[in-house]
Scaffold this motif. Structure first.
Motif, PDB file in Angstrom:
ATOM      1  N   LEU A 171     -15.776 -32.681   8.198  1.00 37.74           N
ATOM      2  CA  LEU A 171     -17.005 -31.936   8.479  1.00 37.74           C
ATOM      3  C   LEU A 171     -18.193 -32.469   7.684  1.00 37.74           C
TER       4      LEU A 171
ATOM      5  N   TYR B 289     -21.049 -34.134  20.198  1.00 41.17           N
ATOM      6  CA  TYR B 289     -19.601 -33.905  20.234  1.00 41.17           C
ATOM      7  C   TYR B 289     -18.985 -34.611  21.437  1.00 41.17           C
TER       8      TYR B 289
ATOM      9  N   MET C  77     -16.842 -38.681  14.502  1.00 38.84           N
ATOM     10  CA  MET C  77     -16.073 -37.809  15.400  1.00 38.84           C
ATOM     11  C   MET C  77     -15.108 -38.637  16.255  1.00 38.84           C
TER      12      MET C  77
ATOM     13  N   LEU D 115     -19.374 -35.375   9.689  1.00 40.09           N
ATOM     14  CA  LEU D 115     -20.094 -34.941  10.890  1.00 40.09           C
ATOM     15  C   LEU D 115     -21.488 -34.435  10.533  1.00 40.09           C
TER      16      LEU D 115
ATOM     17  N   TYR E 179     -18.330 -26.727  14.593  1.00 42.12           N
ATOM     18  CA  TYR E 179     -19.048 -27.955  14.930  1.00 42.12           C
ATOM     19  C   TYR E 179     -20.464 -27.655  15.404  1.00 42.12           C
TER      20      TYR E 179
END
Lengths: 291, 307
Positions: B107, A128, A29, B110, A118
């Motif tokens: 994604l 995050y 991220m 992640l 997310y």
């Protein structure tokens, strides 16, 4: 001998492979956010402004290091431009960089409503935020820590006796890194807080600039009227500069001024603002339905 | 009979809710919802405001229920659930300054996939949803149908066991809708991914799901299988020419037919009766202008449950 041939099935299949540790996702991220803020993998136009400011932030250090190479008998780079003075010169660039790159780390995803993706299937709000803080630190280090390191390394390499200079100046490495990170963390906290308050980038930039440009004027005015140097600690654009002045070797910032706020007070402001920024971020993102 | 996925693995309940309550101010969006969903593909059906999206958000951990418990794939731990679930929201949720390829890789990373696997999976999944040619374009330049596909691709990129789709055909034109429904059916039927989708269009659920859960005013009002129904009537016929004569002809051949307001009603119309109607119409020179299924058991049940 025949060459081996492989057939690969590119149709969709189930994934049963390994999953990396969560901290790798946080780093992913951070890396992705840093790249987007710098305009990487985007149009050439979106790279111009951030890289222009990064280049501008390095120019004073490069020029200072270059002077002794061009002129015989010129003073050493660190005599020409001590670390604290370099930070003072950089402040307008750092403020411009922080205002234009940091809020969008958060506003863009709020605007595009990506957070529901997310937080539902990718990462927790805390992961995050950790990624975004790392990204903000990395970005700010490009205009705070990196120029300081250029000055340090450049002054060593351009000295008449680099090995002696390495021995003498090398002991300042930790102080330089610490000072750069103190500055980076300060502006990262302010920039992310501004970005967390709204989904509109312009509002966040305006708010951050208002804080960083109005507080110097107000604090200077009140300080002059009341003859209280301590009020200058409320000048939020100079807090990291004043906080690190005693950390760094050489002539410090404000040394020649008529008065300066006490270091303890400056560090208290630094800590209080960071605590407030952390509180704002946690409150803003503790609800997973923040989208 | 125990359910299994396309790979023969036992299928756990995709969603199990027990007494879920969620309120927003004075509005009770979920009112003691107790339901277990285990079919390969399940549709959540209900009018706008029935609680479909709220139930999905509670299941995904985006909303915290006021009361009750929810298990997803038998799990309550959010980190484990995230790793095994994909989500396609109804609303626009894509970063417009990224390409579909970058989004899927991002994604996947992640969600914990190593970089090499993330790259490979992104290509696979974009191929599967038909975006392979457009994967390097910025999402900002995509049509609505392409954005829906990109949303679906990101939901699938990490190889989830369950994919939650909120109004996946919303805003699509008829051709795009048909293509999307085919992809969704492919997920549960051929790839062994459990599908939970919400819609307020019964036809979407009939074409893609094995089971339907009907929500009305925040409550589960019906849950039943969407079976491949063999039509047995009643059927209404409209013919060119003399309807009474054709009804009489049908009666002569042992088919019960009633004349109602100029149309012929067949109370029982299985495959044998329908074949006879076709043959008799051809032999007598009678034109069949319409033949309408006068009953739809699922639709009747759903309408009744939503009323």
């Amino acid at each position: 001998m025949t060459a081996e041939a492989h057939l690969y099935d590119i149709r969709y299949s189930r994934y049963d492979g390994a999953r990396e540790a969560r901290w790798r996702s946080v780093l992913a991220m951070a890396r992705s956010s840093t790249g987007r803020a710098l305009g990487l993998r985007r149009t050439a136009g979106s790279k111009v402004w951030p890289f222009l400011l990064i280049a501008a932030a390095h120019l004073p250090a490069i020029a200072t290091v270059g002077v002794p190479l061009l002129f015989d008998g010129a003073p050493e780079p660190l005599e020409l431009m001590p670390y604290s003075q370099l930070l003072a010169v950089l402040t307008p660039i750092v403020v411009a960089f922080a205002a234009t790159t940091l809020p969008s780390l958060l506003t863009r995803e709020r605007r595009d409503r990506v957070l529901s993706l997310y937080f539902s299937t990718a990462m927790s709000p805390w992961e995050y935020l950790a990624g975004k803080v790392l990204a903000a630190l990395a970005l700010m280090s490009l205009v705070t820590l990196s120029p300081l390191l250029v000055l340090l390394i450049g002054s060593i390499l351009t000295s008449e006796a680099p090995l002696d200079a390495l021995r003498d100046d090398g002991r300042h490495v930790l102080a330089v890194i610490l000072a750069g990170l103190v500055c980076a963390l300060w502006f990262a906290a302010l920039g992310l807080t501004a970005g967390a308050m709204t989904s509109k980038r312009l509002f966040a930039i305006g708010g951050l600039l208002a804080v960083l440009l109005v507080t110097p004027v107000l604090s200077g005015l009140v300080s002059s009227l009341t003859d209280q140097p301590s009020v200058r600690a409320a000048d939020l654009s100079q807090v990291p500069l004043r906080a690190t002045t005693d950390l760094l070797p050489g002539r410090g910032y404000d040394d020649e001024g008529s008065g300066k706020p006490a270091q303890a007070l400056v560090w208290s402001v630094w800590g209080a603002v960071l605590l407030a920024a952390t509180t704002v971020l946690v409150l803003r993102y503790r609800d997973p339905d923040a989208s | 009979m125990s359910l299994s996925d396309g790979y023969g693995r036992p299928m756990t309940a995709a969603l199990a809710c027990d007494g879920l309550v969620k309120t927003f101010g004075a509005v009770r969006a979920l009112d003691r919802v107790t339901v277990s969903v285990a079919a390969p593909a399940t549709g959540l059906l209900g009018a706008n405001g029935a609680g479909k999206s709220t139930l999905m958000k509670v299941a995904l951990g985006l909303l915290t229920p006021d009361e009750g418990e929810v298990r997803v794939l038998g799990l309550t731990d959010r980190t484990q659930i995230r790793a095994r679930v994909g989500y396609m929201p109804e609303h626009s949720c894509l970063p417009t300054d990224m390409s579909a390829q970058d989004l899927c890789i991002h994604l996947a990373r992640l969600r914990g996939l190593p970089r090499r696997d993330a790259l490979r999976r992104a290509s696979e999944v974009l191929f599967a949803v038909g975006l392979e040619e457009e994967r390097h374009r910025l999402i900002d330049t995509y049509s609505l149908g392409m954005r829906q596909r990109a949303k679906l691709a990101q939901a699938l990129v990490h190889g989830p066991d369950l994919v939650v789709l909120d109004e996946p055909t919303s805003g699509l034109d008829p051709a795009g809708r048909t293509e999307m429904l085919e992809i969704l059916r492919h997920l549960s039927r051929d790839l062994g991914i459990q599908v939970l989708l919400s819609s307020h269009v019964l036809e979407d659920i009939e074409r893609t799901c094995d089971e339907v859960v009907v929500l009305a005013s925040g409550r589960v009002s019906a849950q039943q299988a969407v079976s491949a129904r063999v039509s047995t009537g009643p059927v209404t016929l409209q013919v060119t020419g003399d309807a009474a004569a054709f009804a009489g002809l049908l009666q002569e051949h042992g088919i019960t037919a009633q004349l109602v307001a100029g149309r012929i009603l067949l109370p029982s119309a299985g495959p044998r009766e329908l074949a006879a109607v076709r043959d008799l119409a051809a032999s007598s020179g009678t034109g069949l202008s319409s033949m309408v299924d006068a009953a739809n058991a699922l639709e009747d049940a759903v309408v009744g449950a939503m009323a």
